[in-house]
Design an enzyme around this catalytic site. Structure first.
Site, PDB file in Angstrom:
ATOM      1  N   ASP A   2       0.959  -1.144  -0.118  1.00 13.16           N
ATOM      2  CA  ASP A   2       0.045  -0.010  -0.155  1.00 13.16           C
ATOM      3  C   ASP A   2       1.017   1.218   0.095  1.00 13.16           C
ATOM      4  OD1 ASP A   2      -2.243  -1.640   0.075  1.00 13.16           O
ATOM      5  OD2 ASP A   2      -1.940  -1.835   2.212  1.00 13.16           O
TER       6      ASP A   2
ATOM      7  N   LYS B 200       1.960   1.963  -5.208  1.00  8.31           N
ATOM      8  CA  LYS B 200       2.739   1.639  -6.492  1.00  8.31           C
ATOM      9  C   LYS B 200       1.759   1.629  -7.701  1.00  8.31           C
ATOM     10  CE  LYS B 200       3.028  -2.699  -4.522  1.00  8.31           C
ATOM     11  NZ  LYS B 200       2.833  -2.113  -3.115  1.00  8.31           N
TER      12      LYS B 200
ATOM     13  N   ALA C  30      -4.136  -7.877  -3.829  1.00  8.67           N
ATOM     14  CA  ALA C  30      -3.542  -6.798  -4.290  1.00  8.67           C
ATOM     15  C   ALA C  30      -4.748  -5.890  -4.598  1.00  8.67           C
ATOM     16  CB  ALA C  30      -2.605  -6.702  -5.378  1.00  8.67           C
ATOM     17  N   GLY C  31      -4.464  -4.414  -4.344  1.00  4.75           N
ATOM     18  CA  GLY C  31      -5.510  -3.477  -4.624  1.00  4.75           C
ATOM     19  C   GLY C  31      -4.623  -2.284  -5.212  1.00  4.75           C
ATOM     20  N   HIS C  32      -4.831  -1.760  -6.243  1.00  7.32           N
ATOM     21  CA  HIS C  32      -4.094  -0.610  -6.788  1.00  7.32           C
ATOM     22  C   HIS C  32      -5.201   0.424  -7.412  1.00  7.32           C
ATOM     23  CE1 HIS C  32      -0.347  -3.402  -7.717  1.00  7.32           C
ATOM     24  NE2 HIS C  32      -0.531  -2.980  -6.542  1.00  7.32           N
TER      25      HIS C  32
ATOM     26  N   GLN D 111       1.940  -5.843  -3.202  1.00  8.52           N
ATOM     27  CA  GLN D 111       2.451  -6.054  -1.815  1.00  8.52           C
ATOM     28  C   GLN D 111       3.535  -5.377  -1.512  1.00  8.52           C
ATOM     29  OE1 GLN D 111       1.394  -9.405  -3.272  1.00  8.52           O
ATOM     30  NE2 GLN D 111      -0.729  -8.591  -2.943  1.00  8.52           N
TER      31      GLN D 111
ATOM     32  N   ARG E 133     -10.564  -2.974   5.231  1.00  9.09           N
ATOM     33  CA  ARG E 133      -9.911  -2.941   6.534  1.00  9.09           C
ATOM     34  C   ARG E 133      -9.457  -1.660   6.759  1.00  9.09           C
ATOM     35  NH1 ARG E 133      -6.730  -8.685   7.008  1.00  9.09           N
ATOM     36  NH2 ARG E 133      -6.082  -7.830   4.853  1.00  9.09           N
TER      37      ARG E 133
ATOM     38  N   LEU F  85       3.399  12.532   0.868  1.00  9.25           N
ATOM     39  CA  LEU F  85       4.003  13.415   1.787  1.00  9.25           C
ATOM     40  C   LEU F  85       2.909  14.397   2.324  1.00  9.25           C
ATOM     41  CD1 LEU F  85       6.848  14.344   2.405  1.00  9.25           C
ATOM     42  CD2 LEU F  85       6.779  16.081   0.819  1.00  9.25           C
TER      43      LEU F  85
ATOM     44  N   SER G 121       5.185  12.253  -4.560  1.00  5.77           N
ATOM     45  CA  SER G 121       3.770  12.278  -5.053  1.00  5.77           C
ATOM     46  C   SER G 121       3.194  12.941  -3.887  1.00  5.77           C
ATOM     47  CB  SER G 121       3.181  10.574  -4.885  1.00  5.77           C
ATOM     48  OG  SER G 121       1.784  10.708  -4.974  1.00  5.77           O
TER      49      SER G 121
HETATM   50  P1  IMP Z   1      -2.515 -12.903   1.562  1.00  4.09           P
HETATM   51  O1  IMP Z   1      -1.613 -12.189   0.789  1.00  4.09           O
HETATM   52  O2  IMP Z   1      -4.060 -12.574   1.338  1.00  4.09           O
HETATM   53  O3  IMP Z   1      -2.308 -14.418   1.941  1.00  4.09           O
HETATM   54  O4  IMP Z   1      -2.393 -11.949   3.059  1.00  4.09           O
HETATM   55  C1  IMP Z   1      -1.043 -12.302   3.790  1.00  4.09           C
HETATM   56  C2  IMP Z   1      -0.807 -10.917   4.416  1.00  4.09           C
HETATM   57  O5  IMP Z   1      -0.300 -10.044   3.393  1.00  4.09           O
HETATM   58  C3  IMP Z   1      -1.797 -10.285   5.213  1.00  4.09           C
HETATM   59  O6  IMP Z   1      -1.268  -9.785   6.149  1.00  4.09           O
HETATM   60  C4  IMP Z   1      -2.380  -9.371   4.244  1.00  4.09           C
HETATM   61  O7  IMP Z   1      -2.983  -8.104   4.783  1.00  4.09           O
HETATM   62  C5  IMP Z   1      -1.149  -8.871   3.371  1.00  4.09           C
HETATM   63  N1  IMP Z   1      -1.231  -8.554   2.181  1.00  4.09           N
HETATM   64  C6  IMP Z   1      -1.857  -9.045   1.248  1.00  4.09           C
HETATM   65  N2  IMP Z   1      -2.108  -8.298   0.254  1.00  4.09           N
HETATM   66  C7  IMP Z   1      -1.756  -6.967   0.349  1.00  4.09           C
HETATM   67  C8  IMP Z   1      -1.678  -5.745  -0.327  1.00  4.09           C
HETATM   68  O8  IMP Z   1      -1.740  -5.644  -1.439  1.00  4.09           O
HETATM   69  N3  IMP Z   1      -1.327  -4.756   0.625  1.00  4.09           N
HETATM   70  C9  IMP Z   1      -1.003  -4.790   1.786  1.00  4.09           C
HETATM   71  N4  IMP Z   1      -0.996  -5.903   2.496  1.00  4.09           N
HETATM   72  C10 IMP Z   1      -1.465  -6.961   1.792  1.00  4.09           C
END
Ligand code: IMP
Length: 430
Positions: free
Chosen positions: A14, A17, A40-42, A224, A303, A332, A414
């Protein structure tokens, strides 16, 4: 010499990226995801419109070829949704999508459910996964039970592969008193997805090689952060893939020499989602302020993110592990209102100073006591600034301090979520 760019998060994910991948994809021929899945969430915001992706690399908004490498675990329903959403959004046209025939599949009904079963079994030691089935899908890949995207194209052999996968999963489910999965249901689902996705499935290595031969630029988009790397992160509170730059070569099928300029993305403070040690975490009003000012809520799960001070002990380590050539500091502007800002520069662990490349396992980090330097805030808005000369003096001092701690130049900053709210200091050229 290659002009490619590799974009890697240097904290716990987060870092922003997605925005920077979009920004640096302007001249690219292709943008490639090489690990992770729809955990992932972008987000990218262009002219007030927010685009959210879990799988497609954000460079697709620049009209580039979007590539899903073999290192990705692919939830087919999610990518179909993303493709449909993009087609509906009339302002975006794109060059194409290519999914590696060797990407392993996340299958709804199997992998997300197994993720939940494992988390439940972990009890108090649960990881706090995103629940998207990433871990179980990578387990099946390493165990050689996985079904790959290319298997969707071979209808004669697909039933045998489904049987093999269910032989394993149903044995586990029987043992845990969970309902067994019917092969027919999975097969029907896979066939339906295959019909939609088959035009996109192909040979990623060859395509990227052809682009390189034609002089095209490739941007590799990490998901990640380095501290979530399964080998080098805060194990076991990590994701199930390698998130550092070396994974580009494996997950995209290019030689290591093709990584190009490795750009590390650093948020101006630290956040973490899920469980696990977080030495600089702030559980007070400053932490709450960062969460609100930075809108720190997960793109994938919604979350609230845990927030804390910047930690250059982890960033310097991550930058070394990925061979980072330059850094972008994001968000920043979130620090604008603070009168004092702390930065952790090193730890004490068991009363000792750990080495620069300290073991970052969760059980070690639990014992880490952060040593802070306090810097003055700037109490002036930096939101949306595009020109380095307009930055308040104390903001420049903050950035200079980071640079000195990490020993890597900052090439951009950024100052807001919009594509153009970015200060460019130097180009990402080797
Ligand atoms: P998983 O990748 O869903 O198995 O989660 C494993 C750990 O990585 C957990 O603590 C998630 O919150 C964290 N995590 C997975 N993907 C992301 C992401 O894109 N951003 C931040 N944390 C992530």
């Amino acid at each position: 010499m290659t002009n490619n760019i590799t974009i890697i998060g240097l904290q716990w994910g987060d870092e922003g990226k997605g925005k920077l991948t979009d920004f640096y994809s302007k001249d690219a021929a292709a943008v490639v995801r090489f690990q992770g899945g729809n955990n992932a969430g972008h987000t990218v915001i262009i002219d007030g419109q927010a685009y959210k992706f879990n799988l497609l690399p954000t460079g697709i908004l620049q009209g580039k070829l979007a590539v899903i490498g073999s290192g990705v675990v692919l939830n087919m329903s999610r990518i179909i949704e993303e493709i449909n959403d993009l087609r509906k959004s009339l302002s975006v046209s794109f060059d194409g999508i290519l999914i590696s025939e060797n990407a392993s599949l996340i299958i709804p009904g199997i992998h997300p459910e197994m993720d939940a079963i494992q988390e439940k079994a972990n009890g108090n030691a649960s990881v706090g996964t995103t629940g998207r089935g990433n871990g179980p899908a990578y387990m099946d890949k390493a165990g050689r039970f996985t079904i790959k995207a290319g298997d969707l194209l071979s209808l004669e052999t697909l039933p045998i592969k489904v049987e093999k996968l269910l032989f394993l999963h149903n044995a586990i489910r029987r043992g845990l008193n969970e309902k067994e999965i019917k092969a027919e249901d999975i097969l029907n689902y896979l066939k339906k997805c295959g019909e939609i996705l088959s035009p996109y499935i192909g040979n990623v290595s060859q395509r990227l090689y052809d682009i390189k031969k034609a002089g095209g630029q490739i941007v590799f988009e990490g998901a990640q952060g380095s501290m979530l790397d399964i080998d080098h992160g805060s194990f076991p509170m990590v994701t199930s893939s390698n998130t550092i730059a070396a994974q580009v070569s494996i997950g995209a099928g290019v030689p290591p020499s093709e990584l190009g300029f490795v750009l590390g993305i650093v948020k101006a403070y630290t956040t973490r989602v899920g469980e696990g040690s977080f030495p600089t975490e702030l559980t007070d009003t400053t932490g709450e302020y960062l969460r609100t000012a930075g809108a720190e809520f997960g793109v994938t799960t919604g979350r609230p993110r845990r927030c804390g001070w910047l930690d250059t002990a982890i960033i310097a380590r991550s930058a070394y592990l990925s061979g980072v050539n330059g850094i972008t500091v994001t968000k920043l502007d979130v620090l604008d209102e603070l009168s004092e800002i702390q930065v952790c520069t090193k730890y004490k662990i068991n009363d000792q100073s750990p080495p620069f490349l300290f073991d970052a396992k969760d059980e070690v980090l639990q014992k880490a006591i952060p040593i802070y330097t306090t810097l003055k805030g700037w109490k002036t808005s930096t939101k949306g600034l595009k020109d380095i000369s307009k930055l308040p003096l104390n903001a420049r001092r903050y950035l200079d301090f980071i640079e000195k701690q990490i020993n890597v130049p900052i090439i951009s900053i950024s100052t807001g979520p919009e594509r153009l709210e970015t200060i460019e200091i130097a180009k990402p050229i080797l």
